[in-house]
Design a protein around this motif. Structure first.
Motif, PDB file in Angstrom:
ATOM      1  N   SER A  62      24.298  -1.396   3.368  1.00 17.29           N
ATOM      2  CA  SER A  62      25.513  -1.882   4.021  1.00 17.29           C
ATOM      3  C   SER A  62      26.246  -2.842   3.086  1.00 17.29           C
ATOM      4  O   SER A  62      27.476  -2.828   3.011  1.00 17.29           O
ATOM      5  CB  SER A  62      25.183  -2.528   5.353  1.00 17.29           C
ATOM      6  N   MET A  64      26.177  -2.626  -0.119  1.00 15.72           N
ATOM      7  CA  MET A  64      26.735  -1.729  -1.142  1.00 15.72           C
ATOM      8  C   MET A  64      28.084  -1.171  -0.703  1.00 15.72           C
ATOM      9  O   MET A  64      28.926  -0.805  -1.499  1.00 15.72           O
ATOM     10  CB  MET A  64      25.763  -0.556  -1.320  1.00 15.72           C
ATOM     11  N   HIS A  65      28.282  -1.038   0.588  1.00 19.38           N
ATOM     12  CA  HIS A  65      29.530  -0.459   1.086  1.00 19.38           C
ATOM     13  C   HIS A  65      30.447  -1.522   1.654  1.00 19.38           C
ATOM     14  O   HIS A  65      31.333  -1.223   2.444  1.00 19.38           O
ATOM     15  CB  HIS A  65      29.215   0.584   2.164  1.00 19.38           C
ATOM     16  N   SER A  66      30.241  -2.752   1.260  1.00 19.18           N
ATOM     17  CA  SER A  66      31.027  -3.826   1.856  1.00 19.18           C
ATOM     18  C   SER A  66      32.034  -4.376   0.878  1.00 19.18           C
ATOM     19  O   SER A  66      31.975  -4.111  -0.326  1.00 19.18           O
ATOM     20  CB  SER A  66      30.102  -4.965   2.298  1.00 19.18           C
ATOM     21  N   SER A  67      32.938  -5.148   1.401  1.00 20.41           N
ATOM     22  CA  SER A  67      33.968  -5.754   0.556  1.00 20.41           C
ATOM     23  C   SER A  67      33.359  -6.730  -0.452  1.00 20.41           C
ATOM     24  O   SER A  67      34.006  -7.103  -1.406  1.00 20.41           O
ATOM     25  CB  SER A  67      34.977  -6.490   1.427  1.00 20.41           C
ATOM     26  N   ARG A  69      30.603  -6.321  -2.287  1.00 22.88           N
ATOM     27  CA  ARG A  69      29.782  -5.721  -3.339  1.00 22.88           C
ATOM     28  C   ARG A  69      30.150  -6.228  -4.729  1.00 22.88           C
ATOM     29  O   ARG A  69      29.300  -6.561  -5.538  1.00 22.88           O
ATOM     30  CB  ARG A  69      29.933  -4.202  -3.289  1.00 22.88           C
TER      31      ARG A  69
ATOM     32  N   GLN B 184      28.054   2.766  -9.189  1.00 24.98           N
ATOM     33  CA  GLN B 184      29.384   2.664  -8.601  1.00 24.98           C
ATOM     34  C   GLN B 184      30.378   3.582  -9.328  1.00 24.98           C
ATOM     35  O   GLN B 184      31.228   4.219  -8.704  1.00 24.98           O
ATOM     36  CB  GLN B 184      29.837   1.192  -8.633  1.00 24.98           C
ATOM     37  N   ARG B 187      30.232   7.085  -8.222  1.00 21.71           N
ATOM     38  CA  ARG B 187      30.867   7.371  -6.939  1.00 21.71           C
ATOM     39  C   ARG B 187      32.343   7.731  -7.113  1.00 21.71           C
ATOM     40  O   ARG B 187      33.016   8.096  -6.167  1.00 21.71           O
ATOM     41  CB  ARG B 187      30.668   6.202  -5.977  1.00 21.71           C
ATOM     42  N   ASP B 272      34.540   5.002  -1.771  1.00 21.99           N
ATOM     43  CA  ASP B 272      34.755   3.879  -0.858  1.00 21.99           C
ATOM     44  C   ASP B 272      35.823   4.206   0.185  1.00 21.99           C
ATOM     45  O   ASP B 272      35.711   3.805   1.341  1.00 21.99           O
ATOM     46  CB  ASP B 272      35.183   2.619  -1.636  1.00 21.99           C
ATOM     47  N   TYR B 277      31.252   4.510   4.727  1.00 23.28           N
ATOM     48  CA  TYR B 277      30.084   4.505   5.579  1.00 23.28           C
ATOM     49  C   TYR B 277      30.517   4.719   7.020  1.00 23.28           C
ATOM     50  O   TYR B 277      31.585   4.301   7.435  1.00 23.28           O
ATOM     51  CB  TYR B 277      29.365   3.150   5.453  1.00 23.28           C
ATOM     52  N   LYS B 284      23.542   4.692   9.999  1.00 25.95           N
ATOM     53  CA  LYS B 284      24.630   4.626   9.038  1.00 25.95           C
ATOM     54  C   LYS B 284      24.447   5.694   7.978  1.00 25.95           C
ATOM     55  O   LYS B 284      23.337   5.910   7.500  1.00 25.95           O
ATOM     56  CB  LYS B 284      24.638   3.267   8.347  1.00 25.95           C
ATOM     57  N   VAL B 303      37.186  -2.265   6.041  1.00 28.42           N
ATOM     58  CA  VAL B 303      36.018  -2.908   5.461  1.00 28.42           C
ATOM     59  C   VAL B 303      36.472  -4.041   4.537  1.00 28.42           C
ATOM     60  O   VAL B 303      35.882  -5.106   4.490  1.00 28.42           O
ATOM     61  CB  VAL B 303      35.204  -1.886   4.646  1.00 28.42           C
ATOM     62  N   CYS B 304      37.540  -3.787   3.830  1.00 32.18           N
ATOM     63  CA  CYS B 304      38.025  -4.782   2.871  1.00 32.18           C
ATOM     64  C   CYS B 304      39.292  -5.493   3.317  1.00 32.18           C
ATOM     65  O   CYS B 304      39.580  -6.591   2.864  1.00 32.18           O
ATOM     66  CB  CYS B 304      38.282  -4.122   1.524  1.00 32.18           C
TER      67      CYS B 304
END
Ligand SMILES: [Ca+2]
Ligand SMILES: [Ca+2]
Lengths: 202, 473, 473
Positions: A62, A64-67, A69, B184, B187, B272, B277, B284, B303-304
């Motif tokens: 989680s 890793m997929h967050s703002s 990271r 990363q 990805r 991303d 996710y 998840k 998320v961001c």
């Protein structure tokens, strides 16, 4: 005299054999735990250190997929940053605690931060975001922070930060996502590498 | 140890072989990813300029027909849609024509490269250059599965991997080692296998005659770098039917443009936004419904960014609208330039008189296409996209000022009459395409050859077995 | 109670009167703000295209001389520098010429409006229209204090306030009520009193003949909106000396362009970047050293962005470079268009033949200036700035294609010879400016009239007293 300082019962004691065995077990367990937990890796700030335990996979993924990271690794949030000694002390204490729980297979389905840890994390949120949340100057930009900020934890509002809304050990079904971080295998499959080489030779 | 135990906590149903092309087989082990992957078949979402709906680009913007006169794209061009349709769409497009059998048709086998996980399988079986050799129709019975798991994953660990040689070779050409890529970066790099500008090089030493897939990155990714690359080797994709300019077609330089934007700068990867996710039933996983993130702002953006979904969508549309405004103006100038150049030839212009003009047209349209072709550019990197379009506008005006002078010299000192291209049909008629014939050929192909391919493939796949996994506990 | 106690924790030294123009008087009560305000006198910082250094824009880019031929800006144009110099710079600029006394000189009194806190004082004493009336030289003895506290603050509460009527009137014209502005909006609106596009309207009903300061916002802020505004009233700032086009001069539309960018969209204000918080001796206060934020990224940017300072500066430069590339190309085309139009007149073109061309030139250059004049635009709103420049490129090419045709018709079917404008001096010579004369006139002004103004002002201010505050505890 010497008896006083000996850790072992007297040679004649029937406890002696048992103690030797017990000490060996403790040492062995320690070594086993150290290896099992790849202890040396904890000296680093690399989040992969934490994923050595599968129970950390959901939080790793989680994160890793967050703002956060690109900005904050586990230790940036979960270890005190007010002084170096404290950081290592906290880390060691925490690590031992996790390790024993893990080795004993006593991990709960839903892990929760202890209050102590919460304080640490809250301090760390503030460490990075202090200006954004405390300077009245930025009220226009961040309306919500005037009140209510000090009497609760940041993540009571910012619920996705950084582990998402869903918590629990089986939230990651396959527990395989961190594997791409392994550098053991190549990202080019062998057959393709061979093909490319062959085609170069020609 | 407990880690590997953890790794295999899930119960694998089947053993997935190397280069297994059948997505359903992988789906047995990874049902959530597979289910979400299947959703790329949904074609119900349309945004301002994207979405999964079938969008006939020539109908939406008939200028394109003129810009691509003499090239396959003027026959048929749709916006990309879900990966689920990659094979179906290449059957359907008029660009691949109506081959009657092996050795027939306008397109080379190379066209299959980015359409299916059968490709790595075949490359492994036959060799890379052998794969690229021959006609598109030659390999029709071999390639049937739409883009899927084997394109991006190693089957044992599910690690991301590169399955296409062109990307590895392109990194080599730049003097970079792709195996040093971080997790990363991977990805995004799995996408960069396909969402990139490419051309077919028929002159590779040792592979002469094979339309070998190459990404023109040797000098860099920027529009000027690739232009210089093509100019240096005097490459052109086709000669324009009206202006006779030696043209370049930019094909979806998605990764290249993205890498000039602020999201790339901040470490954000394709996955991303396009594979965020997702939580389902308390679990998840990576959403394999690759699509416009605007159909999923909650997971893809919020998320961001804490802004309202509406506002984020408005941010995207605003950048797209601003870009579209300049882009469409550039298209208008390009159409005019082609038609004016055509007029010059008509009036007896010499090659010498036309040379500089045609070079300007080539460079102007290359810039336009670089900015337009990937569809995502106006959001992925709005500032670079605008810079590229501005460069195109300058080149287009260079061409048109020279054209005005030459036209005057040739005795035509007034605006050249422009064709009626108010619809796709009118535009295609103007450039003299016999659409009925093209459609008829395609129908014949779909009635005769295609069913044969599918039958053969079915039989072949029936022989590939699925090994049940041995459950260890 | 404790709140008001806090508010009056500082000990006021003096009572600041309404419209007190002397910054040092305010400085007695607010020494930190005053000290930092004084730092706007520092001229040591230069960035890629900004900073507090004196930058002679005509020298950096002599094309500007041609673009503004026939208008004051071709004589002298520097980039704005610190507020500290606002009065000094308007003395020095050749645009205000060398008046010999009241009623003399090229510029109206309105020019003072954005240069000093003496302006609200005078407006209050004389009335607004009366303030705008007459020549610049008429009010020289009245206006001496550089931009300061009274321009933005109410003296009792230090609340931000609007001291200039033009902004209030512009909001009115848009049907908006500026008194409804939030605190955060005020942190930009105080800047919008000056950092905006403006013109002098001499035809306001009831105020005929007075060059009344107006912001052309009635139709909106966008480049097209303001263009329509000016076209509708057939306004032009001047007639171009070479092309005879009816030109518009865009003057620093800083607020307008900023309001189209993502920072504005997210609620960030001018003061957030140009006046961030600063800590000194454990006390936080608003840094009144208004300057390029690149000289202060730690406070100006890193509050919101955790990137390294270097990276943030690179982000800004990259946007500026991309913008500059397109902007300079547009300038080249505009120079050519003016010179080509000049050639047409020379060859006997008629007004009728020229009309559409001159309108294109007007609109192209307006777009260029809108994108260039505020200096901050390429960062404040890179996407909008690029869109505006693209629009300018299209208009410029429209003009040049028409020019090529007309030139051919007039018998000149070849590129028009371009002047040597490789330096400011050469460019000014080309447009026939007698720079020696202009400098000499300015010197005379500075020797004769200016000292007289300063003396009068000193005597006048000596009579204004400073009331010591009564300390209550
Ligand atoms: Ca689409
Ligand atoms: Ca400056």
């Amino acid at each position: 005299m010497s008896q006083k300082f000996s850790i072992l019962p007297s040679k004649s004691s029937r406890w002696r054999t048992l103690s030797v065995v017990l000490i060996a077990v403790v040492l062995g367990m320690g070594l086993f735990m150290a290896k099992e937990a790849e202890l040396v890796s904890y000296l680093s700030d690399d989040p992969q250190a934490c994923v050595n335990c599968h129970v950390m996979t959901p939080v790793y993924n989680s994160w890793m997929h967050s703002s956060h990271r690109e900005w904050a690794s586990c230790n940036d949030c979960h270890v005190p940053h007010n002084n170096l000694a404290n950081a290592y002390f906290f880390k060691a204490k925490d690590g031992l605690y996790h390790a024993s729980v893990f080795t004993a297979r006593a991990e709960p389905e839903v892990i929760k931060m202890r209050e102590e840890s919460e304080e640490v994390v809250q301090d760390n949120c503030l460490r990075c975001h202090i200006q954004q949340v405390t300077q009245v100057k930025y009220n226009g930009w961040l309306e919500m922070h005037n009140g209510n900020r000090t009497d609760r934890k940041c993540w009571s509002c910012h619920r996705e930060v950084p582990h998402g809304r869903v918590h629990g050990n089986s939230t990651i079904r396959y527990n395989i996502a961190p594997l791409p971080t392994d550098r053991e295998t190549n990202i080019i499959p062998t057959w393709l590498a061979d093909e490319i080489n062959e085609s170069k030779v020609k | 140890n407990r880690k590997s135990e953890a790794r295999y906590k899930y119960v694998p149903q089947v053993v997935i072989g190397q280069n297994e092309p059948r997505n359903a087989v992988w789906g047995k082990n990874y049902p959530q990813e597979y289910q979400s992957f299947l959703q790329t078949s949904d074609t119900s979402f349309a945004s301002y300029q994207g979405g999964s709906k079938m969008r006939d680009m020539l109908e939406e913007d008939p200028r394109l027909v003129v810009l691509w006169a003499g090239y396959g794209f003027s026959k048929d061009y749709n916006q990309g849609r879900g990966h689920f349709y990659s094979v179906e769409d290449i059957y359907n497009t008029l660009r691949t024509g109506g081959p009657k059998g092996a050795g027939d048709g306008p397109m080379p086998a190379t066209c299959w490269t980015c359409k299916s996980p059968d490709v790595p399988r075949l490359m492994n079986e036959k060799g890379i250059a052998e794969f690229y050799s021959g006609k598109w129709a030659d390999k029709g019975a071999e390639i049937v599965n739409p883009i899927g798991c084997a394109d991006c994953h190693e089957p044992n660990t599910m690690k991301l991997q590169i399955s296409r040689p062109a990307l590895v070779e392109a990194f080599d050409a730049m003097g970079q080692d792709i195996t040093k890529a971080t997790h990363q970066e991977m990805r995004s790099l799995v996408c960069a296998q396909c969402h990139v500008e490419y051309y077919f090089n028929k002159n590779l030493p040792g592979k002469e005659g094979v339309p070998y897939l190459v990404f023109p990155w040797k000098n860099g990714f920027a529009v000027e770098d690739m232009e210089r690359y093509y100019d240096d080797i005097e490459f052109s994709d086709w000669t324009h039917q009206i202006s006779k300019a030696p043209m370049l077609k930019a094909q979806h330089p998605g990764y290249e443009v993205f890498s000039t934007g602020v999201h790339y700068d901040r470490g954000v990867s394709c996955a991303d936004c396009h594979m965020p996710y997702k939580s389902e039933g308390g679990q998840k996983f990576t959403d394999h419904h690759i699509q416009s993130p605007l159909n999923n702002t909650a997971n893809a953006c919020q998320v961001c960014h804490r802004e309202e979904s509406d506002k984020l969508i408005r941010n995207v549309y605003e950048r797209q609208e601003k870009s579209a405004q300049s882009r469409l103006q550039l298209e208008d100038l390009l159409v005019k330039a082609h038609v004016e150049a055509g007029k010059c030839w008509e009036l007896g212009a010499t090659e010498d008189q036309m040379k500089a003009i045609l070079s300007d047209i080539r460079h102007a349209q290359w810039r336009w296409d670089y900015a337009a072709a990937s569809h995502g550019a106006p959001f992925h990197s709005p500032v670079e996209t605008a810079r590229v379009i501005s460069g195109g506008l300058v080149k287009a005006q260079d061409a048109r000022v020279k054209l005005a002078r030459l036209l005057a010299e040739l005795g035509h000192n007034s605006p050249v009459e422009m064709p009626d291209i108010s619809s796709k049909e009118k535009a295609q008629e103007y450039i003299g395409l016999d659409m009925e014939k093209l459609h008829a050929e395609k129908e014949t192909f779909k009635k005769n050859l295609l069913p044969q391919w599918l039958k053969e493939a079915k039989e072949r796949e029936a022989k590939m077995d699925v090994v049940q996994a041995v459950t260890q506990n």
